[in-house]
Write an enzyme that holds these catalytic residues in place. Structure first.
Site, PDB file in Angstrom:
ATOM      1  N   THR A   1       0.847  -1.183   0.000  1.00 45.57           N
ATOM      2  CA  THR A   1       0.000   0.000   0.000  1.00 45.57           C
ATOM      3  C   THR A   1       0.890   1.243   0.000  1.00 45.57           C
ATOM      4  O   THR A   1       1.930   1.274   0.672  1.00 45.57           O
ATOM      5  CB  THR A   1      -1.019  -0.013   1.162  1.00 45.57           C
ATOM      6  OG1 THR A   1      -1.805   1.180   1.069  1.00 45.57           O
ATOM      7  CG2 THR A   1      -0.366  -0.074   2.532  1.00 45.57           C
ATOM      8  N   GLU A   2       0.470   2.250  -0.784  1.00 43.55           N
ATOM      9  CA  GLU A   2       1.310   3.417  -1.063  1.00 43.55           C
ATOM     10  C   GLU A   2       1.773   4.131   0.205  1.00 43.55           C
ATOM     11  O   GLU A   2       2.829   4.755   0.226  1.00 43.55           O
ATOM     12  CB  GLU A   2       0.545   4.444  -1.912  1.00 43.55           C
ATOM     13  CG  GLU A   2       0.177   3.997  -3.287  1.00 43.55           C
ATOM     14  CD  GLU A   2      -1.230   3.455  -3.348  1.00 43.55           C
ATOM     15  OE1 GLU A   2      -1.523   2.454  -2.664  1.00 43.55           O
ATOM     16  OE2 GLU A   2      -2.047   4.017  -4.085  1.00 43.55           O
ATOM     17  N   ASN A   3       0.932   4.095   1.237  1.00 47.98           N
ATOM     18  CA  ASN A   3       1.264   4.844   2.449  1.00 47.98           C
ATOM     19  C   ASN A   3       2.287   4.133   3.332  1.00 47.98           C
ATOM     20  O   ASN A   3       2.573   4.613   4.427  1.00 47.98           O
ATOM     21  CB  ASN A   3       0.000   5.180   3.236  1.00 47.98           C
ATOM     22  CG  ASN A   3      -0.819   3.961   3.570  1.00 47.98           C
ATOM     23  OD1 ASN A   3      -1.092   3.136   2.699  1.00 47.98           O
ATOM     24  ND2 ASN A   3      -1.201   3.821   4.815  1.00 47.98           N
TER      25      ASN A   3
END
Lengths: 223, 239
Positions: free
Chosen positions: A48-50
């Site tokens: 996930t990008e975060n």
């Protein structure tokens, strides 16, 4: 007789092509559903990008830790072997070609692989998030989508009319009617619903469907 | 060396009108609510700081944190990738009324621009946004047969970030995915202000576990049991 696949069935079909050991990013919303249909026995590591690799399912209500969320800002859990990292490392994984698969939604996909999925044009607040990065770098960039819009217009087109997310970036499209690879800037038909002729499918597709090799029946269980 | 501030008020006391302020966090994860609210309080009492440029992944949610800065009228410009949220009214109303400027930056480009500033690299090339509206006006170059967009570093006067542990020399650790942009922002600002849930003596954080080395940190204030944006939103709290 199935007239079209449900979103869950489209997600199921896309999930079958994710190989064992793959590192995968699922876009916010509909693409997140793909995780539910991972075939048994395959290990898939979700990014996930975060800043998390190897996150798991949502926790039970009341068990959330709001510092442990996915890109859609939903609470998640960790699988054994998970890791955290900052945003620059996260997007190095994306742009650096380290992800095997990215799965996104779409407003439009053009036959040359152009994708439009971030803006419906003026009059709204634009928001792009990580989509413009995700379409570059993953080995396979897959789109899951209804084959046509709510008004029945083709979403697979010759040229996108909406603002682009990326140029020539999509490799495979899983729709409610068909599975289509993009090869040399053409839509190559791989699978279609058995009850539908190529001509019927072509009629709801905005660019030419190329037949190059066998066209299999798109058969998906009730899910 | 002691980087400790006596209070959140003291820690943000010199942020000036027109400053560029990076604020850590992705949604509520890592959002330094107490530092932001101290800034809002200062503005309510003194009318300053105003005309801020705020850099964050998002543009506020509900009426707390960055949304509280927006409602207070302190922000002239947002630099972000995703100005939507479950309750984006604070930003949306200002934007549609033409009362705030928006620089929309793809998320990975935003992170890399901040990192580049911190690393002293004025520009770099990325494939992200090539051929899109976002790339308009930016230099394009071809490397090994593929097109890339030139992006510039993104600096700030101040970074406000939230850490889990800080030691008195400014070494930091973060709680889970709350780190997101914070290690990058700490590098890219002239002054980095940290609210840490716990401050310990130098030597009490294992050097192997330090995520942000103290060289990137100027000021630390301990905020025990910090508020969490997502929890406040669910409780309907207004700053």
């Amino acid at each position: 007789m199935t007239t079209k696949l449900s979103n869950a069935q489209i997600a199921w079909r896309a999930a079958q092509d994710i190989q064992d050991g793959a590192y995968v990013n699922l876009g916010i919303g509909f693409p997140e559903m793909v995780a539910k249909f991972k075939p048994d026995g395959r290990e898939v590591i979700y990014h996930t990008e975060n800043g998390i690799l190897d996150f798991g399912e949502a926790p039970a209500a009341g068990e959330e830790d709001w510092d442990l969320i996915n890109a859609g800002k939903k609470a998640v859990t960790l699988n054994p072997g998970a890791s955290f990292f900052h945003h620059a490392d996260s997007f190095a994984m994306v742009r650096g070609g380290h992800l095997d698969v990215a799965i996104l939604g779409a407003y439009e996909v053009a036959e040359n692989g152009d994708l439009a999925n971030w803006s419906t044009g003026p009059g709204s607040v634009p928001a792009v998030g990580g989509a413009m990065d995700l379409v570059h770098g993953a080995k396979r960039v897959c789109v899951i989508t209804d084959h046509v819009t709510k008004k029945g217009e083709p979403k697979l087109v010759k040229k996108c009319s909406l603002p682009l997310t990326g140029v020539g970036c999509v490799t495979t499209v899983y729709t409610s009617l068909a599975v289509i690879d993009i090869v040399n800037s053409r839509f190559v038909l791989r699978e279609k619903l058995p009850g539908m002729s190529v001509e019927e499918l072509q009629a709801v597709t905005g660019a030419e469907l190329v037949i190059d090799g066998p066209v299999k029946d798109l058969i998906v269980p009730e899910v | 060396m002691n980087k400790l501030s006596s209070s959140v008020e003291a820690a943000v006391a010199d942020i000036a009108d027109g400053d560029v302020v990076m604020i850590g966090g992705f949604g509520g994860a890592g959002a330094p609510i107490e530092l932001i609210h101290a800034l809002v309080e200062r503005f309510r009492k003194t009318g300053s700081p105003k005309n801020l440029t705020v850099i964050n992944n998002n543009a506020g949610n509900g009426a707390i944190g960055i949304a509280a800065l927006l409602y207070a009228g302190m922000v002239a410009k947002m630099v972000c990738s995703f100005p939507r949220s479950t309750d984006p009214k604070a930003f949306t109303d200002l934007y549609l009324a033409g009362k705030i400027e928006l620089e929309l930056v793809p998320q990975g480009t935003l992170a890399e621009r901040i990192r580049a500033a911190g690393a002293g690299i004025p520009a770099f090339y990325t494939p992200s946004s090539y051929g899109t509206l976002v790339a308009e006006g930016k230099p394009i170059a071809e490397f090994d047969g593929k097109h890339y967009v030139q992006e510039r570093w993104l600096k700030a006067d101040v970074a406000l970030i939230k850490a889990e542990l800080a030691d008195t020399k400014g070494n930091l650790t973060y709680h889970m995915a709350a780190r997101n942009f914070s290690p990058l922002m700490a590098m890219a600002a002239k002054v980095t202000v940290v609210q840490a849930s716990k401050v310990v003596e130098a030597g009490e954080i294992n050097p192997e576990h330090v995520v942000t080395p103290g060289i990137f940190v100027n000021r630390i204030v301990e905020v025990q049991n910090p508020q969490q944006e997502e929890v406040l939103l669910r409780e309907g709290v207004v700053a």
